[in-house]
Design an enzyme around this catalytic site. Structure first.
Site, PDB file in Angstrom:
ATOM      1  N   ASP A 190      -4.970   3.436  -1.843  1.00  0.00           N
ATOM      2  CA  ASP A 190      -6.058   3.726  -0.911  1.00  0.00           C
ATOM      3  C   ASP A 190      -6.680   5.075  -1.229  1.00  0.00           C
ATOM      4  O   ASP A 190      -6.052   6.117  -1.054  1.00  0.00           O
ATOM      5  CB  ASP A 190      -5.535   3.716   0.529  1.00  0.00           C
ATOM      6  CG  ASP A 190      -5.242   2.305   1.010  1.00  0.00           C
ATOM      7  OD1 ASP A 190      -6.159   1.471   0.961  1.00  0.00           O
ATOM      8  OD2 ASP A 190      -4.096   2.046   1.428  1.00  0.00           O
ATOM      9  N   HIS A 231      -1.245  -1.263  -4.161  1.00  0.00           N
ATOM     10  CA  HIS A 231      -2.529  -0.992  -3.507  1.00  0.00           C
ATOM     11  C   HIS A 231      -2.670   0.518  -3.309  1.00  0.00           C
ATOM     12  O   HIS A 231      -1.835   1.155  -2.669  1.00  0.00           O
ATOM     13  CB  HIS A 231      -2.558  -1.730  -2.166  1.00  0.00           C
ATOM     14  CG  HIS A 231      -3.846  -1.649  -1.417  1.00  0.00           C
ATOM     15  ND1 HIS A 231      -4.923  -2.476  -1.671  1.00  0.00           N
ATOM     16  CD2 HIS A 231      -4.243  -0.845  -0.402  1.00  0.00           C
ATOM     17  CE1 HIS A 231      -5.910  -2.194  -0.836  1.00  0.00           C
ATOM     18  NE2 HIS A 231      -5.525  -1.198  -0.056  1.00  0.00           N
ATOM     19  N   MET A 252      -9.448   7.682  -0.201  1.00  0.00           N
ATOM     20  CA  MET A 252     -10.317   8.041   0.940  1.00  0.00           C
ATOM     21  C   MET A 252     -10.907   9.426   0.699  1.00  0.00           C
ATOM     22  O   MET A 252     -10.205  10.325   0.235  1.00  0.00           O
ATOM     23  CB  MET A 252      -9.492   8.061   2.229  1.00  0.00           C
ATOM     24  CG  MET A 252      -8.705   6.789   2.501  1.00  0.00           C
ATOM     25  SD  MET A 252      -7.955   6.844   4.135  1.00  0.00           S
ATOM     26  CE  MET A 252      -6.914   5.373   4.065  1.00  0.00           C
ATOM     27  N   MET A 256     -11.325  -6.392   5.742  1.00  0.00           N
ATOM     28  CA  MET A 256     -10.485  -5.423   6.441  1.00  0.00           C
ATOM     29  C   MET A 256     -10.092  -5.971   7.807  1.00  0.00           C
ATOM     30  O   MET A 256     -10.944  -6.412   8.576  1.00  0.00           O
ATOM     31  CB  MET A 256     -11.227  -4.092   6.622  1.00  0.00           C
ATOM     32  CG  MET A 256     -11.431  -3.296   5.343  1.00  0.00           C
ATOM     33  SD  MET A 256      -9.892  -2.853   4.501  1.00  0.00           S
ATOM     34  CE  MET A 256      -9.081  -1.824   5.733  1.00  0.00           C
ATOM     35  N   MET A 297     -12.365   3.843  -0.377  1.00  0.00           N
ATOM     36  CA  MET A 297     -13.039   4.095   0.897  1.00  0.00           C
ATOM     37  C   MET A 297     -13.792   5.410   0.719  1.00  0.00           C
ATOM     38  O   MET A 297     -13.430   6.449   1.281  1.00  0.00           O
ATOM     39  CB  MET A 297     -12.012   4.152   2.028  1.00  0.00           C
ATOM     40  CG  MET A 297     -11.480   2.762   2.388  1.00  0.00           C
ATOM     41  SD  MET A 297      -9.898   2.812   3.225  1.00  0.00           S
ATOM     42  CE  MET A 297      -8.823   2.969   1.800  1.00  0.00           C
ATOM     43  N   SER A 339       0.825  -1.206   0.000  1.00  0.00           N
ATOM     44  CA  SER A 339       0.000   0.000   0.000  1.00  0.00           C
ATOM     45  C   SER A 339       0.857   1.252   0.000  1.00  0.00           C
ATOM     46  O   SER A 339       1.678   1.462   0.905  1.00  0.00           O
ATOM     47  CB  SER A 339      -0.907   0.015   1.233  1.00  0.00           C
ATOM     48  OG  SER A 339      -1.472   1.305   1.377  1.00  0.00           O
ATOM     49  N   HIS A 395      -8.427   0.570  -3.746  1.00  0.00           N
ATOM     50  CA  HIS A 395      -9.318   0.308  -2.618  1.00  0.00           C
ATOM     51  C   HIS A 395     -10.061   1.611  -2.324  1.00  0.00           C
ATOM     52  O   HIS A 395      -9.476   2.551  -1.789  1.00  0.00           O
ATOM     53  CB  HIS A 395      -8.463  -0.151  -1.412  1.00  0.00           C
ATOM     54  CG  HIS A 395      -9.253  -0.325  -0.157  1.00  0.00           C
ATOM     55  ND1 HIS A 395      -8.652  -0.385   1.095  1.00  0.00           N
ATOM     56  CD2 HIS A 395     -10.577  -0.472   0.071  1.00  0.00           C
ATOM     57  CE1 HIS A 395      -9.583  -0.549   2.020  1.00  0.00           C
ATOM     58  NE2 HIS A 395     -10.761  -0.599   1.431  1.00  0.00           N
ATOM     59  N   GLY A 437      -9.261   3.666   7.167  1.00  0.00           N
ATOM     60  CA  GLY A 437      -9.051   5.104   7.370  1.00  0.00           C
ATOM     61  C   GLY A 437      -7.598   5.493   7.562  1.00  0.00           C
ATOM     62  O   GLY A 437      -7.184   6.543   7.109  1.00  0.00           O
ATOM     63  N   ASP A 493      -6.305  -6.658   4.576  1.00  0.00           N
ATOM     64  CA  ASP A 493      -5.716  -5.317   4.525  1.00  0.00           C
ATOM     65  C   ASP A 493      -5.816  -4.677   5.896  1.00  0.00           C
ATOM     66  O   ASP A 493      -6.909  -4.536   6.440  1.00  0.00           O
ATOM     67  CB  ASP A 493      -6.478  -4.490   3.476  1.00  0.00           C
ATOM     68  CG  ASP A 493      -5.973  -3.062   3.358  1.00  0.00           C
ATOM     69  OD1 ASP A 493      -4.878  -2.747   3.870  1.00  0.00           O
ATOM     70  OD2 ASP A 493      -6.690  -2.246   2.730  1.00  0.00           O
ATOM     71  N   GLY A 494      -4.638  -4.300   6.434  1.00  0.00           N
ATOM     72  CA  GLY A 494      -4.589  -3.609   7.720  1.00  0.00           C
ATOM     73  C   GLY A 494      -3.785  -4.372   8.741  1.00  0.00           C
ATOM     74  O   GLY A 494      -4.172  -5.464   9.145  1.00  0.00           O
ATOM     75  N   GLY A 495      -2.633  -3.820   9.103  1.00  0.00           N
ATOM     76  CA  GLY A 495      -1.796  -4.456  10.122  1.00  0.00           C
ATOM     77  C   GLY A 495      -1.150  -5.757   9.678  1.00  0.00           C
ATOM     78  O   GLY A 495      -0.701  -6.546  10.508  1.00  0.00           O
ATOM     79  N   GLY A 509      -3.271   4.076   8.014  1.00  0.00           N
ATOM     80  CA  GLY A 509      -2.248   3.035   8.012  1.00  0.00           C
ATOM     81  C   GLY A 509      -1.652   2.896   9.406  1.00  0.00           C
ATOM     82  O   GLY A 509      -1.933   3.692  10.296  1.00  0.00           O
ATOM     83  N   GLY A 510      -0.857   1.856   9.581  1.00  0.00           N
ATOM     84  CA  GLY A 510      -0.109   1.690  10.820  1.00  0.00           C
ATOM     85  C   GLY A 510      -0.922   1.290  12.036  1.00  0.00           C
ATOM     86  O   GLY A 510      -0.474   1.422  13.165  1.00  0.00           O
ATOM     87  N   SER A 536       2.808  -0.204   6.047  1.00  0.00           N
ATOM     88  CA  SER A 536       3.986   0.106   6.861  1.00  0.00           C
ATOM     89  C   SER A 536       5.002  -1.032   6.898  1.00  0.00           C
ATOM     90  O   SER A 536       6.205  -0.784   6.986  1.00  0.00           O
ATOM     91  CB  SER A 536       3.576   0.525   8.269  1.00  0.00           C
ATOM     92  OG  SER A 536       2.446  -0.172   8.706  1.00  0.00           O
TER      93      SER A 536
HETATM   94  C1  DX5 Z   1      -6.370   1.357   5.765  1.00  0.00           C
HETATM   95  C2  DX5 Z   1      -5.905   1.045   4.382  1.00  0.00           C
HETATM   96  C3  DX5 Z   1      -4.759   0.119   4.314  1.00  0.00           C
HETATM   97  C4  DX5 Z   1      -3.499   0.633   4.937  1.00  0.00           C
HETATM   98  C5  DX5 Z   1      -2.705  -0.506   5.447  1.00  0.00           C
HETATM   99  O1  DX5 Z   1      -7.588   2.020   5.702  1.00  0.00           O
HETATM  100  O2  DX5 Z   1      -6.957   0.473   3.649  1.00  0.00           O
HETATM  101  O3  DX5 Z   1      -4.502  -0.267   2.969  1.00  0.00           O
HETATM  102  O4  DX5 Z   1      -2.686   1.329   4.048  1.00  0.00           O
HETATM  103  O5  DX5 Z   1      -1.602  -0.009   6.111  1.00  0.00           O
HETATM  104  P1  DX5 Z   1      -0.831  -0.907   7.186  1.00  0.00           P
HETATM  105  O6  DX5 Z   1      -0.287  -2.084   6.450  1.00  0.00           O
HETATM  106  O7  DX5 Z   1       0.230   0.002   7.681  1.00  0.00           O
HETATM  107  O8  DX5 Z   1      -1.836  -1.294   8.222  1.00  0.00           O
HETATM  108 ZN    ZN Z   2      -6.454  -0.435   1.692  1.00  0.00          ZN
END
Ligand code: DX5
Ligand code: ZN
Length: 229
Positions: free
Chosen positions: A34, A32, A36, A136, A67, A8, A65, A141, A174-176, A143-144, A197
């Protein structure tokens, strides 16, 4: 299809997107993106003009993606902008089946995303309208954030549905997602992994992608859902 990694760019340098994509291109399958809108999620990133330009300079296909609110209106525009895959949130879509069909008709892969608290079973009947289901593993919303283990049973359930119905549907998380959590995701049934991240926070981004792929592949070979099992 096997394991795929989609880093991402939310965690990359937005002032040099072309360069940031080039860094991961030798090792990754997708990039990827994002999107938003500050309404569906409390954060704002990039939109159509940037995606359109990125599609022309990226060696990797774009995994967008979205959002954003009013997905029915916006998602097809991202397909037209050159994305290889467009994922809308079911919570933001008025007519998800019609939208998925529209994306496919535009020559794009159709993805549908579920927030952590959105169950998968109500959508079991529409899965064959999709090319990818995104589960998800954080609240969308930012990252990290910390990986939510409570989503793993839903990943398992989704994999069961795919297996039982013999669907050709990719399951994305996706996420963490990181070296610490990716094996749990692969074991539960995911096969497309987004990492922000964990990739762009690493000194060697290419090595980070290869490392994640190796971990996921090793687990997948012995997973309960694997065809070789
Ligand atoms: C969060 C995003 C993710 C995000 C993931 O809303 O959809 O794609 O970038 O970032 P990490 O891998 O740092 O959780
Ligand atoms: Zn995403």
């Amino acid at each position: 299809m096997g394991v795929q990694i989609s880093p991402s760019i939310l965690a990359a340098d937005y002032a040099d997107l072309a360069g940031e994509v080039a860094r991961i291109a030798p090792a990754a399958d997708w990039v990827h993106v994002d999107v938003m809108d500050g309404h569906f999620v409390p954060n704002l990133t990039i939109g159509l003009p940037v995606v359109e330009r990125l599609a022309t300079v990226s060696a990797l296909p774009l995994d967008c993606h979205l959002m954003v609110a009013d997905a029915d209106r916006w998602a097809p525009r991202y397909a037209e902008a050159g994305a290889g895959s467009v994922t809308f949130h079911v919570e933001a879509a008025g007519a998800p089946v019609r939208l998925a069909r529209e994306l496919r008709a535009l020559g794009c892969r159709a993805g549908m995303a579920l927030k952590p608290a959105t169950p998968v079973d109500p959508y079991a009947e529409l899965l064959d309208e999709l090319d990818m289901l995104l589960l998800m593993t954080v609240e969308p919303g930012f990252g990290g954030q910390r990986f939510l283990d409570l989503v793993l049973p839903k990943v398992r359930r989704a994999r069961e549905l795919v297996k039982d119905r013999d669907l050709d549907l990719w399951l994305q998380v996706d996420g963490g997602v990181s070296a610490e959590t990716i094996e749990r995701c692969a074991d539960a049934g995911a096969d497309v992994f987004v990492a922000g991240s964990a990739v762009y926070g690493a000194h060697d981004v290419e090595a980070a992608v290869r490392g994640l792929r190796a971990q996921a592949t090793a687990v997948t070979e012995h997973a309960w859902w694997s065809p070789h099992h």
